[in-house]
Write an enzyme that holds these catalytic residues in place. Structure first.
Site, short mmCIF file in Angstrom:
data_model
loop_
_atom_site.label_atom_id
_atom_site.label_comp_id
_atom_site.label_asym_id
_atom_site.label_seq_id
_atom_site.Cartn_x
_atom_site.Cartn_y
_atom_site.Cartn_z
N PRO A 225 7.37 8.29 -3.14
CA PRO A 225 7.82 8.31 -1.75
C PRO A 225 6.66 8.48 -0.77
CG PRO A 225 8.19 10.46 -2.73
CD PRO A 225 7.62 9.58 -3.81
N CYS A 226 5.89 7.42 -0.59
CA CYS A 226 4.73 7.55 0.27
C CYS A 226 5.12 7.66 1.75
CB CYS A 226 3.78 6.37 0.05
SG CYS A 226 4.57 4.78 0.20
N HIS A 227 6.37 7.41 2.07
CA HIS A 227 6.80 7.57 3.45
C HIS A 227 6.95 9.02 3.84
CE1 HIS A 227 10.34 7.33 0.86
NE2 HIS A 227 10.89 8.19 1.67
#
Length: 104
Positions: A53-55
């Site tokens: 989940p790089c967001h």
DNA sequence: CTCTTGACCATGT
DNA sequence: AACATGGCCAAGA
């Protein structure tokens, strides 16, 4: 870059609980990386949104980084909102209560 | 080896 | 609060 540090960063990403975010700086400290910019470099190369989940990674002032590679800031904001994270009036910054500044 | 660049940060105005 | 500046240090050209 050490492969070890890269793995560390991604394993830390998976530890971020839904509904929370963390900062580049926090990740850098935990992974023993000296320049927080390198965190951005690393996760930009491995664009596996489904795995990691790089967001959920933002700047230390609570704003959204520029280079999000999946539709830009607005998409990232929508993703975070859909996870229950609230923003300020302009939708530019995440409220401080959602930000993990230090990783255990 | 030397530049330039970057999903950043802290500080000052 | 918003903008500018300088610092940071590893990758890539």
């Amino acid at each position: 870059m050490d492969q070890q540090k890269i793995n560390k960063v991604f394993s830390l990403l998976t530890l971020i609980p839904k509904g929370k975010v963390t900062t580049y700086k926090a990740l850098a400290l935990k992974a023993r990386i000296k320049n927080p910019r390198l965190i951005g470099s690393i996760i930009h190369k491995n664009t596996d949104t489904k795995k990691y989940p790089c967001h959920r990674v933002i700047r230390s002032d609570g704003s959204i980084a520029n280079g999000y590679a999946f539709g830009g800031k607005s998409d990232q904001i929508n993703l975070l909102k859909s996870e229950g994270i609230a923003f300020n009036k302009n939708s530019t910054k995440i409220l401080p209560s959602y930000i993990i500044r230090t990783i255990q």
